[in-house]
Each structure stands twice: as structure tokens, then as C-alpha cells.
Design an enzyme around this catalytic site. Structure first.
Site, mmCIF file in Angstrom:
data_model
loop_
_atom_site.group_PDB
_atom_site.id
_atom_site.type_symbol
_atom_site.label_atom_id
_atom_site.label_comp_id
_atom_site.label_asym_id
_atom_site.label_seq_id
_atom_site.Cartn_x
_atom_site.Cartn_y
_atom_site.Cartn_z
ATOM 1 N N ASN A 46 -14.816 -22.181 5.821
ATOM 2 C CA ASN A 46 -13.416 -22.186 6.243
ATOM 3 C C ASN A 46 -13.098 -21.019 7.169
ATOM 4 O O ASN A 46 -12.409 -21.162 8.185
ATOM 5 C CB ASN A 46 -12.492 -22.129 5.029
ATOM 6 C CG ASN A 46 -12.524 -23.387 4.192
ATOM 7 O OD1 ASN A 46 -12.942 -24.438 4.652
ATOM 8 N ND2 ASN A 46 -12.079 -23.278 2.958
ATOM 9 N N ASP A 250 -8.111 -18.334 3.824
ATOM 10 C CA ASP A 250 -9.253 -18.382 4.747
ATOM 11 C C ASP A 250 -8.784 -18.508 6.193
ATOM 12 O O ASP A 250 -9.355 -17.899 7.104
ATOM 13 C CB ASP A 250 -10.172 -19.553 4.392
ATOM 14 C CG ASP A 250 -10.751 -19.436 2.995
ATOM 15 O OD1 ASP A 250 -10.958 -18.304 2.543
ATOM 16 O OD2 ASP A 250 -10.992 -20.475 2.361
#
Length: 306
Positions: A46, A250
Site C-alpha cells: 500500500n 498507508d
């Protein structure tokens, strides 16, 4: 010719199995999901994907089951250097993710191939990097204590996101980190403080524990803080209706690191990351929710003009 610092991310690549549910399942309860799909995930993947979509230069180091090569291809199409993503004869890491009607989530994680890094793998990463490059790591791969020491000897600037938090993090050479990304719970654990502590108290505790390490403290709807020595900067959260908070942190990290790579001021890094995360939480999924740089720029321009 001057070397342009690259970001190397030794990080997890997972397959995320998403289940949409009316509420997070209770102990002993059997709950039917409203929908299901599988997508690319893992905090490492991510963050690499977010950084690439933000226009950053990122080389991902990871391990993935050979049958799931499509996940590596997905990263490559986004602009991630995947030349060091190894396809192996093991099960890929994967997560089972519940998302409820309020956008909250609960996750069960199986590390799989993400926990198969050897000492040679870690040494090769440090050898491939140049002094002054960034190394980004999370707590979803094995051998991180040795990796941090290797990076320090190589002269790499380490950014660490100790998620998911565990007791092993407290045993790592965290003084090797130049930058730490933590949420409220992670900050409290590291600083040895109650999770209910005010942000300023958490920042003081982290500064006392790791005086040479800068900190980005993300607090969801309460905004985010940056701290380095006595310098503190605050970024307010944007008022949005969250659909799914999976991957928001993320997205924030990837965009922050991309802006930092561009040598932007810290305030600009925080603002770009906050806007990207705000866009992401309005969409379902982890990797699928990460916006492009153009989308983030348009949103920021629109808010400036309003």
C-alpha cells in the site's frame, strides 16, 4: 552527477479479502457478509503504491506466492520498481478484513511469504541502496532488527511505521530511525503512556525516548502532528464522511514520503498526505482507494479557490 535519493521499501505484499458487514463480528457470532472481493494489500505494498501514485521514486523489496504474480504486476503498472519482488513457492501473505457500515474495520493477518526474508536478502537490499537513500519499513516482515542495523551501517535514512505494533518493536534499535510514523495507540505503547494521553504528551514522551528521531503522529479525525526536536507542526483533518478507513494511514505515509523526496517543506508534506488520505477514506478498499496525484492536486486547488 548527483545521486537522486531513492526510497527502498522492504514491505509486505498481501492479498486482502474484504467482507462488508453490518457490524464487526462478535465472539461466538456467525455473520453473513453483504459483499466480498479480493484485492492487493499489505502495508508495504500500500505504501509503495501510494508513493508511486504520488509521483515518488520507490523500489519495493518483497516476497509473493508465485500464483499471485498479478499483484506484482499491479505495482509495476503504478510505477513501482518491482525488480526486487521475488516470486516464491509459498503462500502469499493475506488478510481477512471486515468493514462495517460506519467504515470501521477489523483485520486478521497471516504473514505467509512476508516472513521468509533471509539475512542475505536484507544484506542485498543494503548493498543495492546508496548512502543517503531512504529505507521504509513496517512491522509485517521478519528480521527487522537486523535490517535496521544494516541500514544504519550503510548510511540509509530509515523511516519506520511500527504497525501492527508488537512487543518485538520495543527490542529493535529504533535509534537507527530518522523518521517514525505512528498512530495514537502505537505512540502510547512506545512512550509507555496511556492511550488516552493528549497528543502533546505523547509527542513529549516519544521525544524523550527517541530524541534523534522525528515523528509523524497521525490521529485520524483529530489531524496529524510532525515533531523534530522542539519543532512541532500540526495538520488538521479534512471533514469528510468515511466509507472505509482501511489503508488510510498507508496512503498518508506514501504521499508524505513522496513530498519529502521532492524536498518540500514539512507543512506541505503534511497537507498533501492529509488530502490524499481524506480522498482515500471516501472509497472502499485498501490499494483500490489510493488516489492519484492529479486527484489530490485538484482537490487541494478546489479548496483553495472555495
Amino acid at each position: 552527477m548527483l545521486h537522486s535519493p531513492t526510497l527502498h521499501n522492504l514491505g509486505s505484499i498481501n492479498l486482502d479479502h474484504f467482507y462488508r458487514v453490518p457490524h464487526l463480528v462478535h465472539p461466538g457470532e456467525t455473520l453473513a457478509s453483504r459483499s466480498y472481493h479480493v484485492g492487493l494489500g499489505g502495508k508495504g505494498a500500500n505504501q509503495s503504491l501510494a508513493m508511486a501514485l504520488a509521483g515518488g521514486q520507490v523500489c519495493h523489496w518483497g516476497r509473493l506466492g508465485r500464483q499471485d504474480a498479478w499483484a506484482r504486476d499491479r505495482l509495476a503498472r503504478a510505477g513501482v520498481d518491482v525488480s526486487h519482488v521475488e516470486l516464491v513457492d509459498e503462500a502469499s501473505g493475506h488478510a481477512i478484513i471486515q468493514v462495517d457500515d460506519q467504515g470501521e474495520n477489523a483485520i486478521i493477518l497471516h504473514p505467509g511469504a512476508n516472513h521468509g526474508f533471509s539475512r542475505r536478502d536484507r544484506d542485498d537490499l543494503c548493498e543495492a541502496a546508496q548512502p543517503g537513500d531512504w529505507l521504509l519499513v513496517q512491522n509485517e516482515c521478519n528480521g527487522l532488527a537486523e535490517l535496521l542495523e544494516c541500514a544504519r551501517h550503510k548510511g540509509l535514512a530509515v523511516a519506520f511505521n511500527p504497525a501492527p505494533m508488537s512487543e518485538t518493536v520495543l527490542e529493535m534499535p529504533l535509534q537507527a530511525c530518522r523518521l517514525l510514523f505512528v498512530n495514537r495507540g502505537e505512540a502510547a505503547w512506545l512512550a509507555g503512556l496511556p492511550e488516552t494521553s493528549d497528543a502533546e504528551i505523547l509527542l513529549e514522551g516519544l521525544n524523550k525516548k527517541l530524541p534523534q528521531t522525528a515523528t509523524v503522529l497521525t490521529l485520524g479525525s483529530e489531524g496529524a502532528w510532525y515533531q523534530r526536536d522542539s519543532d512541532r507542526q500540526f495538520q488538521r483533518a479534512l471533514p469528510v464522511k468515511a466509507v472505509d478507513t482501511t489503508g488510510a494511514g498507508d496512503t498518508f505515509i506514501g504521499y508524505f514520503m513522496a513530498a519529502l523526496q521532492e524536498k518540500r517543506e514539512i507543512g506541505d508534506c503534511l497537507a498533501l498526505a492529509a488530502h490524499a488520505a481524506a480522498l482515500g477514506v471516501q472509497r472502499p478498499g485498501a490499494a483500490d482507494s489510493i488516489p492519484s496525484r492529479d486527484e489530490v492536486t485538484r482537490q487541494m486547488d478546489q479548496q483553495t479557490n472555495d
